[in-house]
Write a protein that holds these residues in place. Structure first.
Motif, PDB file in Angstrom:
ATOM      1  N   LYS A   1      32.925  44.452  41.165  1.00 56.26           N
ATOM      2  CA  LYS A   1      33.515  43.403  42.008  1.00 56.26           C
ATOM      3  C   LYS A   1      32.954  42.025  41.632  1.00 56.26           C
ATOM      4  O   LYS A   1      33.711  41.075  41.411  1.00 56.26           O
ATOM      5  CB  LYS A   1      33.228  43.729  43.477  1.00 56.26           C
ATOM      6  N   GLU A   2      31.658  41.939  41.538  1.00 52.31           N
ATOM      7  CA  GLU A   2      31.038  40.631  41.271  1.00 52.31           C
ATOM      8  C   GLU A   2      31.390  40.108  39.885  1.00 52.31           C
ATOM      9  O   GLU A   2      31.671  38.922  39.705  1.00 52.31           O
ATOM     10  CB  GLU A   2      29.519  40.726  41.415  1.00 52.31           C
ATOM     11  N   ALA A   3      31.360  40.989  38.898  1.00 55.56           N
ATOM     12  CA  ALA A   3      31.664  40.539  37.532  1.00 55.56           C
ATOM     13  C   ALA A   3      33.120  40.090  37.432  1.00 55.56           C
ATOM     14  O   ALA A   3      33.437  39.079  36.790  1.00 55.56           O
ATOM     15  CB  ALA A   3      31.374  41.658  36.527  1.00 55.56           C
ATOM     16  N   ARG A   4      34.019  40.804  38.107  1.00 59.54           N
ATOM     17  CA  ARG A   4      35.447  40.466  38.037  1.00 59.54           C
ATOM     18  C   ARG A   4      35.770  39.135  38.713  1.00 59.54           C
ATOM     19  O   ARG A   4      36.799  38.535  38.403  1.00 59.54           O
ATOM     20  CB  ARG A   4      36.285  41.595  38.667  1.00 59.54           C
ATOM     21  N   GLU A   5      34.916  38.709  39.615  1.00 61.66           N
ATOM     22  CA  GLU A   5      35.138  37.393  40.230  1.00 61.66           C
ATOM     23  C   GLU A   5      35.076  36.293  39.167  1.00 61.66           C
ATOM     24  O   GLU A   5      35.708  35.253  39.282  1.00 61.66           O
ATOM     25  CB  GLU A   5      34.072  37.118  41.310  1.00 61.66           C
ATOM     26  N   VAL A   6      34.295  36.524  38.143  1.00 63.83           N
ATOM     27  CA  VAL A   6      34.145  35.529  37.065  1.00 63.83           C
ATOM     28  C   VAL A   6      34.996  35.900  35.849  1.00 63.83           C
ATOM     29  O   VAL A   6      35.610  35.050  35.212  1.00 63.83           O
ATOM     30  CB  VAL A   6      32.655  35.421  36.643  1.00 63.83           C
ATOM     31  N   PHE A   7      35.018  37.197  35.536  1.00 57.07           N
ATOM     32  CA  PHE A   7      35.727  37.661  34.342  1.00 57.07           C
ATOM     33  C   PHE A   7      36.537  38.898  34.733  1.00 57.07           C
ATOM     34  O   PHE A   7      36.006  40.022  34.749  1.00 57.07           O
ATOM     35  CB  PHE A   7      34.717  37.989  33.236  1.00 57.07           C
ATOM     36  N   PRO A   8      37.815  38.703  35.064  1.00 57.82           N
ATOM     37  CA  PRO A   8      38.600  39.811  35.655  1.00 57.82           C
ATOM     38  C   PRO A   8      38.667  41.063  34.784  1.00 57.82           C
ATOM     39  O   PRO A   8      38.705  42.172  35.309  1.00 57.82           O
ATOM     40  CB  PRO A   8      39.997  39.188  35.831  1.00 57.82           C
ATOM     41  N   ASN A   9      38.675  40.879  33.489  1.00 59.30           N
ATOM     42  CA  ASN A   9      38.846  42.053  32.625  1.00 59.30           C
ATOM     43  C   ASN A   9      37.511  42.758  32.366  1.00 59.30           C
ATOM     44  O   ASN A   9      37.071  42.901  31.224  1.00 59.30           O
ATOM     45  CB  ASN A   9      39.523  41.631  31.326  1.00 59.30           C
ATOM     46  N   THR A  10      36.902  43.213  33.445  1.00 60.66           N
ATOM     47  CA  THR A  10      35.585  43.855  33.364  1.00 60.66           C
ATOM     48  C   THR A  10      35.692  45.326  33.724  1.00 60.66           C
ATOM     49  O   THR A  10      36.400  45.692  34.656  1.00 60.66           O
ATOM     50  CB  THR A  10      34.601  43.193  34.350  1.00 60.66           C
ATOM     51  N   LEU A  11      34.983  46.154  32.988  1.00 57.32           N
ATOM     52  CA  LEU A  11      34.886  47.583  33.312  1.00 57.32           C
ATOM     53  C   LEU A  11      33.427  47.973  33.461  1.00 57.32           C
ATOM     54  O   LEU A  11      32.547  47.420  32.780  1.00 57.32           O
ATOM     55  CB  LEU A  11      35.486  48.432  32.182  1.00 57.32           C
ATOM     56  N   LEU A  12      33.183  48.931  34.330  1.00 58.47           N
ATOM     57  CA  LEU A  12      31.851  49.528  34.442  1.00 58.47           C
ATOM     58  C   LEU A  12      31.667  50.556  33.332  1.00 58.47           C
ATOM     59  O   LEU A  12      32.574  51.345  33.070  1.00 58.47           O
ATOM     60  CB  LEU A  12      31.706  50.275  35.771  1.00 58.47           C
ATOM     61  N   ALA A  13      30.505  50.567  32.718  1.00 48.77           N
ATOM     62  CA  ALA A  13      30.189  51.633  31.759  1.00 48.77           C
ATOM     63  C   ALA A  13      29.769  52.863  32.558  1.00 48.77           C
ATOM     64  O   ALA A  13      28.693  52.886  33.139  1.00 48.77           O
ATOM     65  CB  ALA A  13      29.060  51.193  30.836  1.00 48.77           C
ATOM     66  N   ILE A  14      30.631  53.859  32.590  1.00 48.60           N
ATOM     67  CA  ILE A  14      30.364  55.066  33.375  1.00 48.60           C
ATOM     68  C   ILE A  14      30.004  56.217  32.438  1.00 48.60           C
ATOM     69  O   ILE A  14      30.702  56.474  31.449  1.00 48.60           O
ATOM     70  CB  ILE A  14      31.600  55.455  34.219  1.00 48.60           C
ATOM     71  N   GLU A  15      28.912  56.880  32.777  1.00 50.85           N
ATOM     72  CA  GLU A  15      28.417  57.961  31.939  1.00 50.85           C
ATOM     73  C   GLU A  15      29.470  59.045  31.740  1.00 50.85           C
ATOM     74  O   GLU A  15      30.090  59.505  32.709  1.00 50.85           O
ATOM     75  CB  GLU A  15      27.184  58.544  32.619  1.00 50.85           C
ATOM     76  N   GLY A  16      29.644  59.451  30.505  1.00 49.59           N
ATOM     77  CA  GLY A  16      30.571  60.532  30.200  1.00 49.59           C
ATOM     78  C   GLY A  16      31.988  60.066  29.926  1.00 49.59           C
ATOM     79  O   GLY A  16      32.814  60.842  29.470  1.00 49.59           O
TER      80      GLY A  16
END
Lengths: 300, 300
Positions: B280-295
């Motif tokens: 949520k916080e990263a997308r406020e600045v840079f919308p095209n953000t993904l979380l690095a999720i294990e697996g």
């Protein structure tokens, strides 16, 4: 209580979700970590063993499947703010490896890591209630087993008699260790009037990685629980010898000759997906055999 | 294909079943392992990535959560009988650590481990189709990021036109790289008649562990996918700076300034059990953000 939790039971290569060697011995309310393969700190978390309760770590030898998880555990303990001393027993070059890895990370541990280099066969820890010795076994590189002996088991209180002689509960701990009680009027209540003889002192021996060698027998003689590696089934005796490991039959023979009460086997080769034959073959020679299964806590 | 499999996304302490940093980049059919926290070899097995397909490993810095799994992986590759070369890129002291651990185990690897010490900002690997560079980032100890660039993307074949000019399929690979085709009768078929311009060359940058520093922007400028650490949420900017780490907002700001197409964030502090606020916080600045999720394997 003599308890043992298996964190890893596999040999060199992790396989079939089996982790490399690590186990936690509980004796006299102390936790002893024996060997520390890669992933041990995660296994401790998984099986809910508090890292902070471990004050002594024993490393048998410097093949990676027995110690690659150590540096991670040590540094995590520091990150968690540990302050109590940690005693580490292992082959002498282990200290240089740890020092180098801490140095390049510019890490100073917030606790004392006290390193004790293993030499020959000797007592490496002697406390009031526990004695730990190490003994050389026969592997491709220097390798030690460890023997944990309760120094003396506490006597058993006879509650009818302590009530009869009106001994306060606060004195029970001293009764267990053999003291007589003196009443306010100066009367001496003999310890043996209110207690019974201690049961056999508990003991555990971990024989690490070894080729079959009957010299081991006297080192673990009369131990209550013997952990012995069985990397291979009995048909691979030649391969076992070539790689300085043992088979089921060999481990069971050592347990028999050593007059152990219980044998626990582990360090299974990654060539085996299932383990039931290990149990079957060992029991043919030594019926009181258990498989070391990851995640299980054995209470003896 | 530009693909990335996350094997670990946590910072220093493993927590909530999140492993320390390791990821596998797939580019031009090659697999690149980037960082190698404790347990990476088990994670590779869990997510069915064949160790034998990895020929290049990149270690950003010598904090344990980025390399404690390396020695286990290297030795397991040996036990599995690997013979092909393995290229290892990392800070210079890494070689001494590995050498010492192999020496005490009396282990000789059956393959060539070719070590490349990182120096400053430079191209560390240059092949026909891929270029890899390293760049210094700003951490408590020497630390490098890595940038992977497809040298040139292959042109796209127009199947209608190749059929029209009767170009044999065996020549398609050369068409993709811009060659003209000459028929048996000597007629030249211009490459642009049968292919279309290449799409943008793919690129990936891994910025490792770093304090917020806009000097990073030019090093990762115009990259397609940027991985940037976000150890903390934005309210802990002071703590992040103190520990040479970044917050969500800071990572997103770098992605924005660097004109990246996609931001992937990871290296989450073990103080956070859930991760949704990071996204949520990263997308406020840079919308095209993904979380690095294990697996998860991200295909860009």
């Amino acid at each position: 209580m003599l308890g043992l939790t298996i964190l890893g039971n596999n040999s060199a290569l992790p396989a079939f979700d089996r982790h490399p060697t690590a186990q936690v011995l509980t004796l006299e309310d102390q936790l002893f970590l024996i060997d520390c393969g890669e992933g041990t700190q995660m296994q401790l978390a998984k099986y809910k063993i508090r890292r902070s309760r471990i004050n002594h770590i024993f490393i048998s030898h410097l093949h990676g499947d027995h110690y690659f998880g150590l540096i991670g555990l040590i540094t995590s303990m520091g990150l968690l703010g540990r302050t109590q001393d940690l005693h580490l027993f292992g082959p002498e070059p282990l200290q240089a490896i740890i020092d180098l890895q801490l140095k390049v990370a510019d890490t100073a541990l917030p606790y004392q890591l006290i390193f004790h280099a293993l030499r020959g066969d000797e007592v490496i820890m002697q406390e009031e209630k526990i004695k730990v010795s190490c003994f050389k076994v026969s592997h491709r590189i220097d390798c030690w087993g460890f023997r944990f002996d309760q120094v003396k088991a506490p006597r058993r209180i006879n509650p009818d008699n302590t009530r009869k002689y009106e001994i306060p509960a606060a004195f029970y701990e001293r009764l267990k260790w053999g003291e007589d009680y003196t009443t306010k009027t100066g009367e001496v209540i003999k310890n043996e009037w209110v207690t019974e003889a201690a049961p056999r002192a508990r003991s555990y021996a971990y024989s690490a990685d070894t080729i079959y060698n009957e010299a081991l027998v006297e080192k673990v003689y009369n131990v209550e629980v013997l952990y012995h590696e069985t990397t291979y089934l009995k048909d691979l005796e030649d391969r076992a010898a070539l790689r300085f490991h043992c088979t089921t039959t060999q481990a069971a023979t050592i347990a028999l000759k050593a007059n152990a009460s219980q044998l626990l086997i582990g360090h299974f080769s990654s060539k085996y997906e299932t383990l039931d034959l290990f149990e079957k073959e060992a029991r043919e020679v030594f019926p009181n055999t258990l498989l070391a299964i990851e995640g299980v806590t054995y209470r003896f």
